[in-house]
Design a protein around this motif. Structure first.
Motif, short mmCIF file in Angstrom:
data_model
loop_
_atom_site.label_atom_id
_atom_site.label_comp_id
_atom_site.label_asym_id
_atom_site.label_seq_id
_atom_site.Cartn_x
_atom_site.Cartn_y
_atom_site.Cartn_z
N VAL A 6 26.51 51.63 45.36
CA VAL A 6 27.89 52.10 45.35
C VAL A 6 28.02 53.40 46.12
CG1 VAL A 6 29.79 52.86 43.86
CG2 VAL A 6 28.36 50.93 43.17
N THR A 40 30.38 54.15 49.55
CA THR A 40 31.65 54.85 49.32
C THR A 40 31.58 56.35 49.50
OG1 THR A 40 31.23 55.08 46.92
CG2 THR A 40 32.35 53.08 47.66
N SER A 41 30.41 56.96 49.48
CA SER A 41 30.34 58.42 49.59
C SER A 41 30.54 58.86 51.04
CB SER A 41 28.97 58.92 49.09
OG SER A 41 28.81 60.30 49.37
N TRP A 75 35.66 51.15 44.64
CA TRP A 75 34.64 51.05 43.59
C TRP A 75 34.54 49.64 43.05
CZ3 TRP A 75 34.66 49.76 38.38
CH2 TRP A 75 33.48 50.04 37.69
N CYS A 134 32.74 47.31 45.25
CA CYS A 134 31.31 47.54 45.37
C CYS A 134 30.52 47.08 44.15
CB CYS A 134 31.04 49.03 45.60
SG CYS A 134 31.57 49.63 47.21
N VAL A 135 31.18 46.90 43.00
CA VAL A 135 30.46 46.53 41.78
C VAL A 135 29.74 45.19 41.93
CG1 VAL A 135 30.75 45.87 39.37
CG2 VAL A 135 31.82 47.95 40.22
N ILE A 156 31.71 59.98 45.24
CA ILE A 156 31.63 58.52 45.18
C ILE A 156 32.96 57.97 44.67
CG2 ILE A 156 30.40 56.60 44.11
CD1 ILE A 156 27.97 58.46 43.95
N ALA A 157 33.33 56.81 45.13
CA ALA A 157 34.61 56.21 44.75
C ALA A 157 34.64 55.86 43.26
CB ALA A 157 34.86 54.96 45.58
N TYR A 158 35.84 55.81 42.72
CA TYR A 158 36.07 55.43 41.33
C TYR A 158 37.40 54.69 41.26
CZ TYR A 158 38.96 59.63 41.57
OH TYR A 158 39.88 60.58 41.95
N ALA A 194 26.25 51.08 38.76
CA ALA A 194 27.54 51.22 39.42
C ALA A 194 28.54 51.96 38.54
CB ALA A 194 28.08 49.84 39.79
N GLY A 199 30.26 55.66 39.56
CA GLY A 199 31.70 55.87 39.60
C GLY A 199 32.15 56.95 38.64
N GLN A 224 30.37 60.34 39.90
CA GLN A 224 30.74 60.55 41.30
C GLN A 224 29.68 61.34 42.06
OE1 GLN A 224 34.82 62.05 41.46
NE2 GLN A 224 35.24 60.96 39.55
#
Length: 402
Positions: free
Chosen positions: A109, A113-114, A134, A137-138, A195-197, A290, A294, A297
């Motif tokens: 993840v 996403t970062s 997020w 990506c899971v 990181i995305a959430y 993951a 999230g 982050q």
């Protein structure tokens, strides 16, 4: 002599029944319920658990950290414990490097996403949409982690016992060292940030959504929302694992755990079913990774050390190997107790800093007096033995009468 031994034996058996642990009594009552009754109690139990951060009893509150944050951490560890229980409790495979799968899921993840990652494809023209990055990506993290379990398990699952434990321990350390040394990809010891959430529930008070760290006030803070999300995922995994337990796969796992040689003689493809357990457990570990990426982050190699892997195993052993509800209770203990004791000082010593000492002592005591764990599963798996005996006796009586 024989007449004297009989009453003594019955007296000893009666005393043993009176000294049944609370976990045994609770499990026996649970086994006596019908399936609809179990569903009703399960829905009520998980509903009350979901309301716990909103209406915490005074005696369960934690100092220095919100109860929602503690419960969010508990949900992550509980998912890990369920996945590790498939490997250790169901199939009987000693895995000491399960934290490696946890790390693979988190880093998958993070790398996707970062903004610190060279693999980041999020953006207006990226592969993922910003709001659903997020969530997108899971499943990828679970698939990558399951693939890692397949790659690791294919050459190593022909090993047994201590040899398998050493290989899995090495795998966990290899993943951590790779994350620490591949600076061009993982940013090394500095880790990956931002990181995305999930971007849900955006408002004037929480412009980035209820899952963002900006939602830090009130009972329904971001920790509570992550706990609710983890609880939903936990229920889904429990349903999946429960169906597997009652299937041919689950029966094969039990046979392998009890006696692998006997299972192989009886025609069970032990390698294939062990590989199934390894891959499924790895995928569940990737899901928890993951979830961790999230929520926090931020991921760094220090978060995936061997100590955390041992704590995951403690949750399984403490709760009861093979019992999926028992390992959830074990996960709650290893997460809640250190946070509850944080700030409590005795003779100038902060009890929250002694969690490893307490867990070590608990394991020693458990191995001496109750090696099967607080909520063992053996009796649960044999719960229908008495019914089977009654059925067979009825069949014999009907044959004799005929």
């Amino acid at each position: 002599m024989s007449h004297q031994a009989g009453p003594k034996t019955r007296e000893t058996s009666t005393m043993a029944q009176r000294l049944l642990a609370p976990g045994d009594s609770l499990r026996h009552r649970w086994d006596g319920l019908s399936r609809p009754q179990k569903w009703i109690f399960g829905v009520i139990g998980f509903g009350l658990l979901a309301l716990l951060p909103l209406f915490p009893p005074p005696w369960i509150a934690t100092t220095g950290i919100s109860l929602g944050g503690v419960m969010a951490q508990f949900a992550m560890i509980a998912i890990i414990a369920i996945g590790l229980n498939v490997v250790v409790g169901q199939a009987g495979l000693l895995d000491l490097g399960y934290v490696g799968f946890y790390a693979v899921g988190a880093y998958t993840v993070a790398l996707l996403t970062s903004p610190d990652s060279p693999w980041n494809k999020v953006g207006a023209n990226g592969f993922f949409s910003q709001d659903w990055a997020w969530l997108s990506c899971v499943p990828i993290a679970m698939a990558v982690t399951a693939l890692a379990g397949l790659i690791l398990g294919t050459p190593t699952l022909r090993l047994r016992g201590d040899y398998l434990a050493i290989v899995t321990l090495g795998f966990g350390e290899i993943i951590r060292l790779l994350a620490d040394n591949l600076s061009d990809i993982t940013n090394g010891s500095r880790g990956l940030n931002q990181i995305a959430y999930p971007r849900l529930g955006a408002s004037e008070r929480v412009p980035n959504g209820v899952f963002s760290s900006g939602n830090s006030t009130g009972d329904a803070n971001y920790g509570t929302w992550w706990f609710w999300l983890g609880l939903v995922l936990m229920v889904g995994i429990l349903l999946l694992v429960g169906n597997l337990e009652r299937s041919r796969v689950g029966r094969a796992w039990v046979a392998i755990r009890e006696d692998e040689d006997a299972a192989e003689v009886m025609g069970v493809d032990t390698f294939r079913f062990k590989l199934w357990a390894f891959v499924i457990g790895a995928g569940i570990g990737g899901l928890s990774g993951a979830l961790y990426a999230g929520q926090v982050q931020y991921v760094a190699p220090t978060n995936f050390n061997i100590i955390n892997s041992m704590l995951f195993l403690v949750a399984v052993v403490l709760g009861g190997q093979g019992n999926k509800l028992g390992v959830i209770f074990g996960a709650f203990i290893i997460v809640y107790l250190p946070n509850r004791l944080l700030g409590v000082e005795v003779f100038g010593v902060n009890l929250g800093d002694l969690k490893y000492l307490f867990f070590g002592l608990a394991l020693v005591v458990l191995m001496i007096f109750r090696p099967q764990g607080l909520f063992p599963v053996r009796q649960q798996l044999l719960a229908y033995a008495s019914s089977a005996r009654k059925l067979l006796r009825g069949a014999d009586d009907s044959k004799a009468a005929a």
